[in-house]
Scaffold this active site. Structure first.
Site, PDB file in Angstrom:
ATOM      1  N   GLU A  33      34.617   4.006  70.527  1.00 26.44           N
ATOM      2  CA  GLU A  33      34.408   2.565  70.330  1.00 26.44           C
ATOM      3  C   GLU A  33      32.931   2.211  70.279  1.00 26.44           C
ATOM      4  OE1 GLU A  33      32.686   1.757  73.208  1.00 26.44           O
ATOM      5  OE2 GLU A  33      33.331   3.778  73.784  1.00 26.44           O
ATOM      6  N   GLU A  75      31.514   5.781  71.917  1.00 28.35           N
ATOM      7  CA  GLU A  75      31.614   6.093  70.475  1.00 28.35           C
ATOM      8  C   GLU A  75      32.658   7.161  70.189  1.00 28.35           C
ATOM      9  OE1 GLU A  75      27.783   7.203  68.856  1.00 28.35           O
ATOM     10  OE2 GLU A  75      26.801   5.367  69.541  1.00 28.35           O
TER      11      GLU A  75
END
Lengths: 339, 339
Positions: A162, A305
């Site tokens: 994310e 991420e």
């Protein structure tokens, strides 16, 4: 989940030329993937890392070391291939799919970007619910759509990641809510706030919990009031992976908050999850424990991420290759030890 | 070791598009390799895993769950490619070199096998020194020869592994000797002995320490009296790697015992070492702590062979790729956070 196939895989591993159990986590991963896929010797999967991006209204409270504009800036960085997750996904041989499920800015068309914006960021959870129930469900459905598309395209292993300035604040609220309410114990520095701002972040999350008072038995209510659009999207990926018997790697703290939501919606989903690394964020260990997952990478990372899942992919592949490529005691003519 | 280049590499990393320090161990590995090699942006190395094989006279005391004949049987398994280390070295893209530095059996010619036998196994350390001083030095020199040949062939990263029935007993003796003498705390089950044999193994090691009384300030004396030919060979690889500014990965418990010997011979050697995994053997953590090395893989493994180093290689490569491939804040147009 087929625990009989899991057992058959472990029996196969026990006949390979090594002391029983001596490959530890590799054996556990291989046997779990056998149980997930129903294949005693699972095939090497095509890997897809899904990176959900969304913004958070709670950044208005000053909870992050970076400004909100960094979310779309980093999405552009993902699209041009220069972020850490690009490097690590390439290294792992994984496809990276970036999904705008709630960035507070318009983004350009790009082959790597899936445009599925539910809203221009969430509302400020310190003043009221972060999302409506409908928004939370729409973001979960976006994750399901992306995952099912990838599975149709041959994906056999997911990483979940994310981007969203402010999302350790949302994840801390969800984790603290499910782990007994101690915000201080679950709250970390995110991208790097100082001591004063950390104390402020804790107060903001405590306020959000008081203002919203989510229903403990209604995970959609918890997600809508405390969560984020990207957290909902990741939960959708996890639910779709499990429904299709595809293993899914949990990344760091935000990914584990999404996993908590997915597991509250359907407890069987954790059978399809594999942990990857243990984050520096203090709430991560508590969330993984509640999920019954053990991380095996201790990289002191706190980037998100999906970077932990990308690093875990070579380990998953190693586990599967062990099942396929190692000789048995009988094949190699090696004496067995005492039973 | 060039700490100025290490610092320059860290400064480069601090300008990449991520919160400072958020890639944790990856940043540490990259900067350390910069300091080792003297290159701010180190090149992706050719990888060689050296697997030293040797036998142990102390197996006559009944300290292992497997018979001594398993050492040459496993060497044949390495040569035919069916052992765990073959699978994991292939997965890591590393060359595997197997060295007979002291197997108690004759072995066939094979392109993967380096025949450098110093003796047909060590003597029984419960009755007297395991090796003569000359044997210990010859085995170290064999490791140096193998490593220097590999470096001439382009190797820029070493993994260190071993095979030798009985070698957790030797490694426990060395580790306990250097970590305060508590054999019980350092002693584990090796390939899988039961409770009774574990108690026996502890008594045998205590006897070996009493019978031999090594000189604490003479690492060759410690190695000769308590060690193994493959442990000496691994120490030689580590010394040669450091002398040639090549990073070397430490594997599990036996590898860390070799690292203790190498570090006692030259304390600077640890600057060139990287830990990989934390073994299930209880003495491993103590040895790594003494070496000042932090393992980052928690795989619950206890196989040896260099398997932990093979799993760590993709992590080292990921760290180097981060340095080369990530965009800076300026390049990507991403706003920096507060300092």
């Amino acid at each position: 989940f087929d625990s009989e196939v899991q057992k058959q895989c472990q029996e196969h591993i026990d006949n390979l030329t090594k002391p029983p159990g001596s490959l530890g986590v590799l054996e556990h991963i291989a046997a779990k993937i056998a149980g997930i896929t129903g294949e005693v010797k699972p095939v090497l999967p095509k890997k897809t890392c899904v990176l959900m991006a969304g913004d958070h209204g709670v950044v208005a409270e000053g909870v992050s070391a970076f400004p909100q504009e960094v979310t779309p800036q980093m999405v552009l960085n993902f699209l041009s291939g220069g972020a850490a997750m690009n490097v690590l996904a390439r290294h792992a041989g994984a496809e990276l799919v970036v999904v705008d499920v709630g960035v507070a800015a318009d983004l350009p068309d790009h082959p790597v970007l899936r445009k599925m914006k539910v809203a221009y960021g969430t509302a400020n959870m310190a003043k009221g619910p972060a999302m409506t129930r409908q928004q939370a469900i729409a973001a979960i459905e976006a994750g399901i759509t992306v995952a099912e598309g990838a599975i149709t395209g041959g994906t056999g292993l997911f990483g979940t990641g994310e981007m969203g300035i402010g999302n350790t604040t949302a994840s801390t609220a969800i984790t603290a809510f499910y782990c007994g309410g101690n915000v201080k114990a679950a709250c970390g520095r995110g991208t790097g706030v100082d001591d004063e701002r950390l104390r402020h972040k804790i107060r903001v999350i405590e306020t959000a919990l008081e203002v919203n008072r989510p229903e403990p038995d209604d995970a959609i209510d918890v997600l809508a009031k405390l969560g984020g659009l990207e957290i909902a999207g990741m939960a959708g990926v996890m639910l779709a992976a499990a429904a299709n018997r595809v293993p899914v790697l949990v990344d760091g703290f935000i990914s584990s908050a999404a996993a908590l939501i997915a597991a509250k919606l359907n407890p069987d989903v954790t059978d399809y999850m594999l942990a990857s690394h243990l984050s520096e964020e203090p709430g991560h260990a508590a969330a993984l424990q509640l999920l019954g997952l053990k991380p095996f990478l201790q990289m002191n990372m706190r980037l998100g991420e999906g970077t932990g899942t990308a690093l875990a992919i070579p380990m998953v592949e190693a586990a599967i290759k062990i099942v396929h490529e190692m000789a048995s005691f009988a094949d190699a003519g090696v004496s067995k030890g005492e039973e």
